[in-house]
Design a protein around this motif. Sequence first.
Motif, PDB file in Angstrom:
ATOM      1  N   GLU A 266       0.829  -1.202   0.000  1.00  0.00           N
ATOM      2  CA  GLU A 266       0.000   0.000   0.000  1.00  0.00           C
ATOM      3  C   GLU A 266       0.868   1.259   0.000  1.00  0.00           C
ATOM      4  N   ARG A 267       1.964   1.221   0.763  1.00  0.00           N
ATOM      5  CA  ARG A 267       2.879   2.378   0.746  1.00  0.00           C
ATOM      6  C   ARG A 267       3.365   2.644  -0.682  1.00  0.00           C
ATOM      7  N   TYR A 268       3.621   1.582  -1.398  1.00  0.00           N
ATOM      8  CA  TYR A 268       4.132   1.652  -2.782  1.00  0.00           C
ATOM      9  C   TYR A 268       3.092   2.294  -3.719  1.00  0.00           C
ATOM     10  N   VAL A 269       1.834   1.839  -3.586  1.00  0.00           N
ATOM     11  CA  VAL A 269       0.778   2.413  -4.429  1.00  0.00           C
ATOM     12  C   VAL A 269       0.573   3.883  -4.090  1.00  0.00           C
ATOM     13  N   ARG A 270       0.474   4.181  -2.807  1.00  0.00           N
ATOM     14  CA  ARG A 270       0.229   5.568  -2.382  1.00  0.00           C
ATOM     15  C   ARG A 270       1.370   6.492  -2.793  1.00  0.00           C
ATOM     16  N   ALA A 271       2.567   5.951  -2.891  1.00  0.00           N
ATOM     17  CA  ALA A 271       3.714   6.782  -3.280  1.00  0.00           C
ATOM     18  C   ALA A 271       3.741   7.012  -4.802  1.00  0.00           C
ATOM     19  N   GLY A 272       2.761   6.439  -5.497  1.00  0.00           N
ATOM     20  CA  GLY A 272       2.695   6.651  -6.947  1.00  0.00           C
ATOM     21  C   GLY A 272       3.745   5.861  -7.711  1.00  0.00           C
ATOM     22  N   ARG A 273       4.235   4.772  -7.103  1.00  0.00           N
ATOM     23  CA  ARG A 273       5.323   4.027  -7.742  1.00  0.00           C
ATOM     24  C   ARG A 273       4.842   2.844  -8.582  1.00  0.00           C
ATOM     25  N   TRP A 274       3.559   2.553  -8.555  1.00  0.00           N
ATOM     26  CA  TRP A 274       3.042   1.365  -9.243  1.00  0.00           C
ATOM     27  C   TRP A 274       2.982   1.609 -10.756  1.00  0.00           C
TER      28      TRP A 274
ATOM     29  N   GLY B  38       2.171  -1.003 -12.982  1.00  0.00           N
ATOM     30  CA  GLY B  38       1.414  -2.065 -13.645  1.00  0.00           C
ATOM     31  C   GLY B  38       1.725  -3.431 -13.078  1.00  0.00           C
ATOM     32  N   TRP B  39       0.887  -4.398 -13.408  1.00  0.00           N
ATOM     33  CA  TRP B  39       0.968  -5.757 -12.856  1.00  0.00           C
ATOM     34  C   TRP B  39       2.332  -6.359 -13.154  1.00  0.00           C
ATOM     35  N   ALA B  40       2.899  -7.001 -12.165  1.00  0.00           N
ATOM     36  CA  ALA B  40       4.232  -7.577 -12.357  1.00  0.00           C
ATOM     37  C   ALA B  40       4.266  -8.959 -11.711  1.00  0.00           C
ATOM     38  N   PRO B  41       4.774  -9.925 -12.416  1.00  0.00           N
ATOM     39  CA  PRO B  41       4.701 -11.298 -11.912  1.00  0.00           C
ATOM     40  C   PRO B  41       5.494 -11.537 -10.632  1.00  0.00           C
ATOM     41  N   MET B  42       6.517 -10.786 -10.394  1.00  0.00           N
ATOM     42  CA  MET B  42       7.361 -11.077  -9.234  1.00  0.00           C
ATOM     43  C   MET B  42       7.343  -9.961  -8.188  1.00  0.00           C
ATOM     44  N   ALA B  43       6.312  -9.127  -8.268  1.00  0.00           N
ATOM     45  CA  ALA B  43       6.240  -8.030  -7.295  1.00  0.00           C
ATOM     46  C   ALA B  43       5.489  -8.469  -6.041  1.00  0.00           C
ATOM     47  N   PHE B  44       5.980  -8.080  -4.894  1.00  0.00           N
ATOM     48  CA  PHE B  44       5.310  -8.310  -3.608  1.00  0.00           C
ATOM     49  C   PHE B  44       4.913  -9.765  -3.395  1.00  0.00           C
ATOM     50  N   ILE B  45       5.842 -10.632  -3.690  1.00  0.00           N
ATOM     51  CA  ILE B  45       5.603 -12.058  -3.476  1.00  0.00           C
ATOM     52  C   ILE B  45       5.565 -12.334  -1.973  1.00  0.00           C
ATOM     53  N   GLY B  46       4.457 -12.909  -1.545  1.00  0.00           N
ATOM     54  CA  GLY B  46       4.302 -13.220  -0.126  1.00  0.00           C
ATOM     55  C   GLY B  46       4.311 -14.714   0.112  1.00  0.00           C
ATOM     56  N   GLN B  47       3.526 -15.121   1.110  1.00  0.00           N
ATOM     57  CA  GLN B  47       3.452 -16.546   1.470  1.00  0.00           C
ATOM     58  C   GLN B  47       2.003 -16.968   1.603  1.00  0.00           C
ATOM     59  N   ASP B  48       1.720 -18.224   1.225  1.00  0.00           N
ATOM     60  CA  ASP B  48       0.402 -18.791   1.495  1.00  0.00           C
ATOM     61  C   ASP B  48       0.218 -18.981   2.997  1.00  0.00           C
ATOM     62  N   ILE B  49      -1.044 -18.918   3.403  1.00  0.00           N
ATOM     63  CA  ILE B  49      -1.410 -19.244   4.782  1.00  0.00           C
ATOM     64  C   ILE B  49      -1.953 -20.667   4.856  1.00  0.00           C
ATOM     65  N   ASP B  50      -2.761 -21.017   3.877  1.00  0.00           N
ATOM     66  CA  ASP B  50      -3.438 -22.324   3.896  1.00  0.00           C
ATOM     67  C   ASP B  50      -2.435 -23.474   4.038  1.00  0.00           C
ATOM     68  N   HIS B  51      -2.861 -24.459   4.838  1.00  0.00           N
ATOM     69  CA  HIS B  51      -2.116 -25.716   5.017  1.00  0.00           C
ATOM     70  C   HIS B  51      -0.795 -25.548   5.770  1.00  0.00           C
ATOM     71  N   LYS B  52      -0.526 -24.374   6.296  1.00  0.00           N
ATOM     72  CA  LYS B  52       0.714 -24.185   7.046  1.00  0.00           C
ATOM     73  C   LYS B  52       0.507 -24.574   8.510  1.00  0.00           C
ATOM     74  N   THR B  53       1.587 -24.537   9.261  1.00  0.00           N
ATOM     75  CA  THR B  53       1.526 -24.824  10.697  1.00  0.00           C
ATOM     76  C   THR B  53       1.544 -23.519  11.476  1.00  0.00           C
ATOM     77  N   VAL B  54       0.491 -23.327  12.265  1.00  0.00           N
ATOM     78  CA  VAL B  54       0.440 -22.120  13.079  1.00  0.00           C
ATOM     79  C   VAL B  54       0.711 -22.509  14.531  1.00  0.00           C
ATOM     80  N   GLY B  55       1.584 -21.745  15.167  1.00  0.00           N
ATOM     81  CA  GLY B  55       1.940 -21.997  16.570  1.00  0.00           C
ATOM     82  C   GLY B  55       1.283 -20.958  17.451  1.00  0.00           C
ATOM     83  N   VAL B  56       0.666 -21.419  18.522  1.00  0.00           N
ATOM     84  CA  VAL B  56      -0.010 -20.518  19.445  1.00  0.00           C
ATOM     85  C   VAL B  56       0.682 -20.629  20.809  1.00  0.00           C
ATOM     86  N   ALA B  57       1.249 -19.537  21.261  1.00  0.00           N
ATOM     87  CA  ALA B  57       1.866 -19.521  22.594  1.00  0.00           C
ATOM     88  C   ALA B  57       0.831 -18.987  23.565  1.00  0.00           C
TER      89      ALA B  57
END
Length: 325
Positions: A125-133, A135-154
């Motif tokens: 969002e900082r990137y969009v608001r800064a006017g830096r976007w 157009g769509w890019a295949p390798m921009a802002f690659i994150g991680q899936d949540i589904d099927h992962k292991t979540v630890g609760v302390a």
Amino acid sequence: MAHANIYVTRMIPQQNIDALRAVHHVEVNPHDRALTRDELLEAVRGRDAVITLLTDTVDAEVLDAAGPQCRIFANYAVGFNNFDVAAATARKIVMTNTPGVLDDATAAHAWALLFAVTRRISEAERYVRAGRWEGWAPMAFIGQDIDHKTVGVAGLGRIGAKFARKAKAFDMKVIYTDAHPNRMLEDELGATFVDKETLLREADFLSLHLPLTPETRHYLGAREFALMKKTAVLINAARGPLVDERALVTALREKMIWGAGLDVFENEPDLADGLSELENVVVVPHIASATIETRIAMGNIAVGNVLSVLNGERPQNCVNPEGLV
Ligand code: GLV
Ligand code: GLV
């Protein structure tokens, strides 16, 4: 007790104040800020009941400033590490908190932080608001899936359990640690009890739901970050001092872990040096219970606790039952 003298250390929802005013004399901090220590010591003087915030340190000095007629300090929070409970008990002053009503809001907020970190929402969002976007890019802002992962609760208490329950929607494996295993919750949530070290080693995402006590201070520090996965994400919507924040800055900077979502900080409202300059961290200002429904419900509980104690009845929540006379 008719027309007791009540002080509220900061404006809470108006309807909560009105409910108190219907029966008692009520004064509210007129400022849109927390009271200073001196103001607090002055404001509590001669009160029969005080509603406080988690930012008000209520120790022997404050209790003595209130005076021997004072019956109750009601925290407008579930956490009460700002209270010197033993000092209140010694003075036969009741202390209460607001558990239960903020579990859903806080658990949902921890998830909001986990989504934000894994999908790099704030950074993008900082990137969009800064006017830096450009157009769509295949390798921009690659994150991680949540589904099927292991979540630890302390800490699988009220809020931790709510947090864990929501993990089912993403087909996640839930592991947790706590002082004792909770077989009933394990059956319900399909969660597995592990020791702290296993939790740190195996969690893809680790969310803290522990109270702050001398034993849990710096629950996570350099040693613990070194055990975590390099792809791990830490979420803290509990209490800042559970984490050694300087060690966290180092861990994030050196990519010992992948990211963090933080609602709470070690020295609020200050952040450790360098923390807010890191892109792989989402920081928000201690707002986990900040929904209108939840804040009114917290007010109802705090007000109910005050009214009960002033009526000589048992309050719904009491953190020092031995202080009840
Ligand atoms: C918020 O942090 C609370 O303890 O209610
Ligand atoms: C993304 O927008 C896609 O169409 O894959």
